[in-house]
Motif scaffolding. Structure first.
Motif, PDB file in Angstrom:
ATOM      1  N   THR A 413       0.691  -1.193  -0.046  1.00 62.38           N
ATOM      2  CA  THR A 413       0.400  -0.244  -0.604  1.00 62.38           C
ATOM      3  C   THR A 413       1.045   1.020   0.205  1.00 62.38           C
ATOM      4  OG1 THR A 413      -0.932   0.089   2.106  1.00 62.38           O
ATOM      5  CG2 THR A 413      -1.535  -1.119   0.922  1.00 62.38           C
ATOM      6  N   GLU A 414       1.957   1.503   0.853  1.00 61.98           N
ATOM      7  CA  GLU A 414       2.654   2.178   0.702  1.00 61.98           C
ATOM      8  C   GLU A 414       3.636   2.453  -0.724  1.00 61.98           C
ATOM      9  OE1 GLU A 414       3.062   4.848   2.596  1.00 61.98           O
ATOM     10  OE2 GLU A 414       2.254   3.275   4.381  1.00 61.98           O
ATOM     11  N   LEU A 415       3.931   1.677  -0.715  1.00 61.20           N
ATOM     12  CA  LEU A 415       4.277   1.999  -3.011  1.00 61.20           C
ATOM     13  C   LEU A 415       3.260   1.939  -3.508  1.00 61.20           C
ATOM     14  CD1 LEU A 415       6.556  -1.397  -3.536  1.00 61.20           C
ATOM     15  CD2 LEU A 415       7.013   0.780  -2.588  1.00 61.20           C
ATOM     16  N   GLY A 416       2.478   1.964  -3.228  1.00 62.31           N
ATOM     17  CA  GLY A 416       1.074   2.464  -3.626  1.00 62.31           C
ATOM     18  C   GLY A 416       1.088   3.666  -3.463  1.00 62.31           C
ATOM     19  N   ARG A 417       0.737   4.513  -3.386  1.00 61.50           N
ATOM     20  CA  ARG A 417       0.443   5.082  -2.580  1.00 61.50           C
ATOM     21  C   ARG A 417       1.990   6.645  -3.867  1.00 61.50           C
ATOM     22  NH1 ARG A 417       0.176   8.273   2.889  1.00 61.50           N
ATOM     23  NH2 ARG A 417       1.339   6.532   3.721  1.00 61.50           N
ATOM     24  N   GLU A 418       2.823   6.069  -3.486  1.00 64.82           N
ATOM     25  CA  GLU A 418       4.532   6.982  -4.184  1.00 64.82           C
ATOM     26  C   GLU A 418       3.656   6.225  -6.152  1.00 64.82           C
ATOM     27  OE1 GLU A 418       8.475   5.198  -3.716  1.00 64.82           O
ATOM     28  OE2 GLU A 418       8.002   4.986  -1.205  1.00 64.82           O
ATOM     29  N   VAL A 419       2.755   5.226  -5.952  1.00 62.86           N
ATOM     30  CA  VAL A 419       2.766   5.534  -7.787  1.00 62.86           C
ATOM     31  C   VAL A 419       1.725   6.294  -8.058  1.00 62.86           C
ATOM     32  CG1 VAL A 419       1.902   3.775  -9.323  1.00 62.86           C
ATOM     33  CG2 VAL A 419       3.631   3.134  -7.541  1.00 62.86           C
ATOM     34  N   VAL A 420       1.363   6.771  -7.609  1.00 64.97           N
ATOM     35  CA  VAL A 420      -0.443   7.479  -7.437  1.00 64.97           C
ATOM     36  C   VAL A 420       0.497   8.752  -7.409  1.00 64.97           C
ATOM     37  CG1 VAL A 420      -1.369   7.592  -5.406  1.00 64.97           C
ATOM     38  CG2 VAL A 420      -2.691   7.540  -7.257  1.00 64.97           C
ATOM     39  N   GLY A 446      -8.419   7.388  -2.681  1.00 67.40           N
ATOM     40  CA  GLY A 446      -8.620   5.752  -2.027  1.00 67.40           C
ATOM     41  C   GLY A 446      -7.095   5.106  -1.497  1.00 67.40           C
ATOM     42  N   VAL A 447      -6.183   5.302  -1.578  1.00 65.55           N
ATOM     43  CA  VAL A 447      -4.874   5.552  -1.120  1.00 65.55           C
ATOM     44  C   VAL A 447      -5.252   5.431   0.690  1.00 65.55           C
ATOM     45  CG1 VAL A 447      -2.548   6.161  -0.527  1.00 65.55           C
ATOM     46  CG2 VAL A 447      -3.554   5.438  -3.009  1.00 65.55           C
ATOM     47  N   PRO A 448      -5.966   6.276   1.081  1.00 67.96           N
ATOM     48  CA  PRO A 448      -5.943   6.635   3.042  1.00 67.96           C
ATOM     49  C   PRO A 448      -6.525   6.113   2.928  1.00 67.96           C
ATOM     50  CG  PRO A 448      -6.207   8.490   2.083  1.00 67.96           C
ATOM     51  CD  PRO A 448      -5.776   7.696   0.624  1.00 67.96           C
ATOM     52  N   VAL A 449      -7.745   4.618   2.305  1.00 67.45           N
ATOM     53  CA  VAL A 449      -8.053   3.731   2.795  1.00 67.45           C
ATOM     54  C   VAL A 449      -7.832   2.151   3.058  1.00 67.45           C
ATOM     55  CG1 VAL A 449     -11.332   2.839   2.019  1.00 67.45           C
ATOM     56  CG2 VAL A 449     -10.601   5.009   1.730  1.00 67.45           C
ATOM     57  N   ALA A 450      -7.149   2.243   2.004  1.00 58.74           N
ATOM     58  CA  ALA A 450      -5.849   1.005   1.986  1.00 58.74           C
ATOM     59  C   ALA A 450      -4.864   0.880   2.656  1.00 58.74           C
ATOM     60  CB  ALA A 450      -4.894   1.160   0.503  1.00 58.74           C
ATOM     61  N   ILE A 451      -4.318   2.500   3.736  1.00 56.67           N
ATOM     62  CA  ILE A 451      -2.892   2.412   4.305  1.00 56.67           C
ATOM     63  C   ILE A 451      -3.933   1.755   5.876  1.00 56.67           C
ATOM     64  CG2 ILE A 451      -1.677   3.722   2.841  1.00 56.67           C
ATOM     65  CD1 ILE A 451      -2.144   6.233   4.182  1.00 56.67           C
TER      66      ILE A 451
END
Length: 787
Positions: A413-420, A446-451
């Protein structure tokens, strides 16, 4: 020599003679260990014991068996699962309009809900005998990831019933009667489940839930019935607003000894129809502007029969164990799938946009500043897919590795945050204007939801990964803790003594391995392969030995205080995690057939993981106390200093070259990204423009060459340059039409949405009406929801 010989003999006697060793070494250490060992609550113990040890145990061994890594079965889809993805899933994706879902209806359309229920999207984990699909973890993850590239709101609605909830709990623990009663309805969609665990005072610390059940006897359906009277107040419950069946976690008490034991019996899980008297479904939340159903539920003195406890009366008080065991698996599927979706969509669209978007007459993908971010996107996307499949392969082969799934959840999820973030940086204005043409905005929301879900990332990193990993994955620590907890001192000491010798040998071996690899710069480390990736296995041998050594030293020096030294333990957890992520990348490279075209991504991904591990080691050495010991350990593991470099610019440019051209490599790395069949689909348009512009490369070169030589005017609109080139017979009429069509697609792809003033007036009116409705709510949660 005489003195040395005497010392060797003394050490041999001290450690080799059992009675002497016990009296002078094991017993003092055992007493100290019992004294400094922090007391472990029952919930902590159950959480610690939940799940299995898998590849994480090898990482912690100090000497990973790389052949075991390569021999693990790969994550595969069955023919039935692939057919579902090719047919039912594709049909669903074509039905979704995420802008309308989020901004207009704020819910999935009725036909989508009906389709999800009818086709079994809510029943992927339910056995076939009850009407479910019985899909693998890999299929579950793949389906959720692909939906998320289209609509995060729809993906969450699908993932929750297939993660921690009534379906999974019933499948694993339910009585036959409960399975027969509920699973068919959950499979065909006549029953919609939710699971209520989190409350205002109990989030990540779920063991602290204040919701209370009292064992009692009360009249139920005309008969005196043994049951439970429950009071609860829950929030953040996904699907609660539309649920027909409520899974509920609460603490159970038996003051009258009706079950034979007075006092708190422990966390218990029950299944209650939402139509049952006293069950209240409260206000709906609005999670970061997304449109999945999420809300509150509460009840006061609601009576249920004892048979409604999941698993029946024999499972009273066993709810926490049930929850942590299910979470240890589900944590590795749903949220990592959302992060992987960000990787696939971000890479597909941002690489295309970088090619078609021009500044100063050049594609922005040719600017090194853009390439730096685009390379991170591509490298992270490869890592995300590798970790996703590696983790689900464990779940599909019968393992439930709780530490591995925690690593996956946090780091993916942290990598997803960096990608977006990088994707939005490159898209600039295109990325911040919401509308049907924006394919990144809702992913960003949606990123804060996932983390946050399934344990906030701060908790996962600082407590779970190393705290549980160091105990469970270490070959001796947990067994030593069990020995220290043994009330029989002599029996515990005997067990501890046997373990201590092995532990000391383990530490000495890892110290020697770390020093040997450090002095030789890992040149002689074991590797199962040749070629360009062999160096990484050798480097990871040293890091594994170094991690095991640092963990032993930390536990010895800090003891129970390590539990509170979260900054120290989290850094060791980062080393642990990066070794897992790098292992997943190397595993994927092998499973994909060692594709030469993938090597830039493999190099970038592994180097990035090892660099992060090096940074974590540096942070550990800089902050561990006593300083002299930290310095000594650092010199043992890294005698020449920590030299794990981040990917360099040459490698970043290689990654970008692969992403900025059409071909099988780019398609494979972004294969989960859905592109709609509609001509106006935003993702489809940017990809169509990318392909069309590539096909026009030779034509563009002719035009630019003619402008440079002065045959046609420079610094004129493209349409004029094309017309001039055609007039001069530098390009054919067909070529002129081809590049004009490509430029039309390009302009369509870089366009952003705009709306008439009435749209905003309408939205404002709707928001005011909804706000008034919420303020007039009589729900006891209304103030909490507004906050």
């Amino acid at each position: 020599m005489t003195v040395l010989l005497i010392l060797i003999i003394a050490v041999a006697i001290l450690f080799g003679v059992t009675d002497i060793r016990k009296k002078w070494i094991s017993e003092p250490i055992f007493k100290m260990f019992k004294r400094i060992l922090p007391p472990m609550s029952e919930t902590e113990k159950e959480a610690m014991e939940a799940g299995d040890v898998w590849w994480d145990g090898e990482i912690f061994s100090g000497k990973p068996d790389w052949h075991k890594l390569h021999n693990y079965p790969d994550a595969k889809l069955t023919d039935k699962e692939q057919a579902f993805i090719d047919n039912q899933l594709e049909t669903l994706l074509a039905m979704l309009n995420d802008f309308e879902i989020v901004h207009d209806s704020k819910d999935l359309p009725k036909d989508v809900w009906d389709y999800l229920k009818r086709e079994g999207f809510f029943a992927m984990i339910i056995p076939q005998e009850y009407g479910g699909l019985a899909f693998s973890a890999t299929a579950n993850s793949t389906i959720v990831a692909k939906i998320a590239t289209r609509s995060v709101s729809a993906a969450v609605c699908v993932m929750v019933p297939n993660s921690l909830g009534p379906g999974e709990l019933l499948t694993h623990y339910g009585t036959q009667e409960q399975k027969d009663r509920w699973l068919p309805g959950l499979s065909n969609g006549t029953e919609v489940p939710c699971f209520a665990l989190t409350g205002p005072e109990a989030g990540s610390d779920a063991g602290a839930i204040p919701d209370k059940g009292i064992v009692c006897e009360q009249e139920f359906e005309g008969q005196k019935t043994l049951g439970i009277r429950i009071t609860w107040n829950k929030r953040y419950i996904t699907l609660a607003p539309v649920a027909t069946v409520l899974g509920l976690a609460f603490k159970l008490y038996d003051p009258d000894k009706l079950l034979g034991e007075q006092g708190e019996l422990g966390i218990t899980c029950a299944l209650i129809p939402t139509s049952h008297p006293g069950v209240k479904i409260g206000d709906r939340h609005m999670p970061m502007g997304l449109a999945f159903m999420n809300g509150t539920t509460y009840g006061e003195d609601v009576f249920i029969p004892l048979d409604w406890v999941i698993g029946g009366p024999s499972y009273v008080g066993k709810g926490w164990r049930m929850l942590v065991e299910c979470l240890s698996a589900g944590r590795g599927i749903s949220l990592p799938a959302l992060a992987t979706a960000i990787g696939h969509l971000g890479t597909k669209t941002t690489s295309a946009y970088s090619y078609i978007r021009k500044q100063f007459g050049l594609s922005i993908g040719k600017f090194e500043g853009v390439q730096e971010a685009l390379a991170r996107i591509g490298g992270h996307a490869y890592t995300l897919e590798a970790a996703r499949k590696f983790t689900t392969s464990a779940l599909d082969t019968g393992f439930s590795p709780s530490v591995v799934t925690a690593i996956s959840k946090y780091h993916m999820t942290e990598l997803g945050r960096e990608v977006v973030n990088d994707s939005l940086d490159i898209h600039a204005g295109k990325g911040i204007q919401l509308g049907p043409k924006n394919y990144l905005g809702h992913l960003y929301w949606g990123v804060p939801v996932a983390i946050t879900v399934e344990g906030a990332n701060i908790l996962t990193r600082n407590l779970m990964i190393f705290g549980q990993g160091a105990t469970r994955c270490h070959p001796y620590v947990y067994k030593e803790m069990e020995a220290a907890a043994n009330p029989d001192f002599k029996a515990g000491l005997k067990q501890f003594d046997a373990l201590l010798i092995k532990h000391i040998a383990f530490t000495i071996r890892n110290t020697g391995l770390a020093l040997f690899h450090g002095l030789t710069l890992c040149k002689f480390g074991d590797t199962p392969v040749g070629g360009e990736t062999a160096q990484y296995y050798k480097q990871m041998n040293r890091l594994s030995a170094g991690l095991a050594l640092c963990a032993d030293v930390s536990m010895l020096i800090l003891g129970g205080a390590l539990k509170r030294k979260e900054m120290i333990s989290a850094r060791l957890g980062d080393v642990f995690s990066q070794l897992y992520m790098a292992s997943a990348v190397l595993k994927r490279y092998e499973e994909d057939g060692r594709q030469i075209s993938d090597l830039p991504f493999v190099h970038y991904a592994v180097q990035n993981c090892l660099h992060k591990a090096g940074v974590a080691f540096e942070g550990y050495f800089d902050n561990f106390r006593p300083r002299w010991l930290a310095h000594l350990i650092k010199r043992l593991i890294f005698p020449y200093g920590v030299s794990l470099k981040a990917p360099n610019d040459i490698l970043a440019r290689r990654v970008c070259r692969a992403l900025l051209k059409t071909g099988e490599t780019r398609d494979r790395i972004t294969n989960l990204c859905y592109m709609g069949v509609d001509d106006n689909d935003a993702v489809g348009v940017v990809e169509a423009a990318f392909i069309a512009m590539h096909a026009c490369q030779a034509i563009e070169l002719k035009i630019h060459g003619a402008q440079k030589s002065g045959k046609i005017p420079r610094r004129v609109p493209l349409e004029q340059a094309i017309a001039a080139a055609e007039k001069e017979q530098l390009i054919t009429a067909e070529e002129a039409q081809q590049i004009l069509h490509a430029d039309k697609l390009r302009k369509q792809a870089i366009a952003v949405d705009s709306f008439p003033a009435e749209f905003f007036t309408q939205q404002s009116t709707q928001s005011s009406a909804q706000s008034g409705t919420q303020q007039n709510s009589n729900s006891p949660n209304s103030a909490d929801t507004a906050a």
